[in-house]
Design an enzyme around this catalytic site. Sequence first.
Site, mmCIF file in Angstrom:
data_model
loop_
_atom_site.group_PDB
_atom_site.id
_atom_site.type_symbol
_atom_site.label_atom_id
_atom_site.label_comp_id
_atom_site.label_asym_id
_atom_site.label_seq_id
_atom_site.Cartn_x
_atom_site.Cartn_y
_atom_site.Cartn_z
ATOM 1 C CD GLN A 103 -2.785 1.314 2.361
ATOM 2 O OE1 GLN A 103 -2.317 1.459 3.483
ATOM 3 N NE2 GLN A 103 -4.075 1.251 2.128
ATOM 4 C CE1 TYR A 171 -4.444 8.186 6.628
ATOM 5 C CE2 TYR A 171 -2.372 7.586 5.624
ATOM 6 C CZ TYR A 171 -3.236 7.541 6.690
ATOM 7 O OH TYR A 171 -2.886 6.841 7.823
ATOM 8 N NE ARG A 348 -12.205 -3.884 12.301
ATOM 9 C CZ ARG A 348 -13.349 -3.247 12.371
ATOM 10 N NH1 ARG A 348 -13.681 -2.619 13.484
ATOM 11 N NH2 ARG A 348 -14.178 -3.234 11.348
HETATM 12 C C1 LIG Z 1 -4.730 -1.770 13.460
HETATM 13 C C2 LIG Z 1 -5.262 -1.283 12.148
HETATM 14 C C3 LIG Z 1 -4.417 -0.605 11.283
HETATM 15 C C4 LIG Z 1 -4.893 -0.166 10.040
HETATM 16 N N1 LIG Z 1 -4.025 0.420 9.154
HETATM 17 C C5 LIG Z 1 -4.443 0.731 7.900
HETATM 18 C C6 LIG Z 1 -3.535 1.203 6.924
HETATM 19 O O1 LIG Z 1 -2.322 1.285 7.142
HETATM 20 N N2 LIG Z 1 -4.041 1.539 5.716
HETATM 21 C C7 LIG Z 1 -5.363 1.430 5.421
HETATM 22 O O2 LIG Z 1 -5.776 1.746 4.316
HETATM 23 N N3 LIG Z 1 -6.237 0.961 6.326
HETATM 24 C C8 LIG Z 1 -5.809 0.599 7.540
HETATM 25 N N4 LIG Z 1 -6.689 0.061 8.426
HETATM 26 C C9 LIG Z 1 -8.088 -0.132 8.031
HETATM 27 C C10 LIG Z 1 -8.312 -1.529 7.458
HETATM 28 O O3 LIG Z 1 -7.575 -1.721 6.270
HETATM 29 C C11 LIG Z 1 -9.786 -1.747 7.139
HETATM 30 O O4 LIG Z 1 -10.151 -0.772 6.186
HETATM 31 C C12 LIG Z 1 -10.687 -1.636 8.368
HETATM 32 O O5 LIG Z 1 -10.098 -2.279 9.479
HETATM 33 C C13 LIG Z 1 -12.055 -2.269 8.101
HETATM 34 O O6 LIG Z 1 -11.918 -3.598 7.709
HETATM 35 P P1 LIG Z 1 -12.188 -4.818 8.757
HETATM 36 O O7 LIG Z 1 -13.584 -4.681 9.244
HETATM 37 O O8 LIG Z 1 -11.965 -6.069 7.941
HETATM 38 O O9 LIG Z 1 -11.204 -4.670 9.865
HETATM 39 C C14 LIG Z 1 -6.248 -0.392 9.677
HETATM 40 C C15 LIG Z 1 -7.069 -1.084 10.552
HETATM 41 C C16 LIG Z 1 -6.606 -1.538 11.770
HETATM 42 C C17 LIG Z 1 -7.513 -2.301 12.664
#
Ligand SMILES: Cc1cc2nc3c(=O)[nH]c(=O)nc-3n(C[C@H](O)[C@H](O)[C@H](O)COP(=O)(O)O)c2cc1C
Length: 412
Positions: A103, A171, A348
């Site tokens: 990314q 961003y 997550r």
């Molecule tokens: C600890 C953590 C760090 C994350 N870091 C990023 C990141 O670096 N870039 C990004 O686009 N999204 C980041 N996200 C968001 C996730 O990519 C995702 O969009 C969000 O958690 C929802 O998806 P999920 O329900 O499967 O967790 C992060 C999420 C978590 C929990």
Amino acid sequence: MTSTNHTSIFSPVQLGPLTLRNRIIKAATFEGMAIDNMVTDALVDFHKAFAEGRIGMTTLAYCAVSPDGQGAPNEIVVREDAVPGLRYFVDAMHNLDVAASMQLGHAGPVGMGIGGRAISASKVFSKSRFKNTSPATEDELLRVINDFEHAAALAAKSGFDCLELHFGHGYLISNFLSPKLNKRKDGWGGSLENRARLARTIAKRVKSVVPDTMAVIAKINLDDGVKKGFKVDECVEVARMLESDGTLDALELTGGSSFENPMYFFRGDVPVHEMAEIFPKGIMRTGFKLTAKKFMPYYPFEEAYFLEQAQKVRAAVDMPLILLGGINNVETIELALREGFDFVAMGRALLREPDLVKKWEAGIAAEGQCIHCNKCMPSIYQGTHCFLVPHEERPGHGKWPPPVAKKVGIND
Ligand SMILES: Cc1cc2nc3c(=O)[nH]c(=O)nc-3n(C[C@H](O)[C@H](O)[C@H](O)COP(=O)(O)O)c2cc1C
């Protein structure tokens, strides 16, 4: 609507020029495990856990195209001397038969900036930095575009299979897309066409320097989750523009903003206490606690919470789409595929159970065990982990924090 079953989830599938083992992508969850902005063994081990759990592709989370584009400490900054470590990372994923995506982004107003200057489309007060952002000059924008191109070429040189351009979450590129935050009067602001110019130019320039064997995708907001922000109707239009440019192999649909409304893309419990601990004791911590309710409103968690908005994009374009947000069950993936989405991305649920996909493939445990407490969010400052996973079982944690700073490709 086509019917689907477990076979199509777990069968090999094309993503642009790539063949992935299956349709499940590990979403970027920033690891906070780089030292001096370089790959470490902990970072590699972190991703190996998901690769061993039989996902199709992992995403090396947020890598900055330049030092001022960093969003947090211990992040990769893509530059020539990071290449040996990045190559080591890719080789480790390939040895486990998993594709590696990077990314790539510029954090803009959410970023660390340089000399106190965090660039954005227009001047606006930053609640996380407690000061105004700085509108990017024309020269700075051209520099950012060049930085994306340069970083993409280095990612290709490191052997990455895919690049994910970060156009979401408030961003820099997302900030330009927003009608609320982009008040520019030049060719980068005003009409949607102008606001989307930065995203489209970056995608074109990146596509022009990477080999045909590399996939290029982008993560873009469906809705910023704020009044007068970027909304799904505009997302549909931008998706059409990007599709007509032919620069991307897929779009990953997200929402919310680290700048204005982070809980919109997480949903579930708001970890106010744990987030407050990030700030130094005193006025900053107290200030955060006082404003937390407003900055981080509660949204109840729902399975596949972006589905309804994502369906509008699905109806408008033919290009492959990746559904993200609250995917915990194999039935939800089946639903996503029936609704015409080509892939799912999961964050997550995999932090909670890195081997969840492997279990599903074997027909075990349909329901993921993530409880959306969101305490993993602030864990990025300690080496990202799920609090429910015992310390010794956390991906990468045997090696984080390292006793002596050790970067792959430099000390090895
Ligand atoms: C600890 C953590 C760090 C994350 N870091 C990023 C990141 O670096 N870039 C990004 O686009 N999204 C980041 N996200 C968001 C996730 O990519 C995702 O969009 C969000 O958690 C929802 O998806 P999920 O329900 O499967 O967790 C992060 C999420 C978590 C929990």
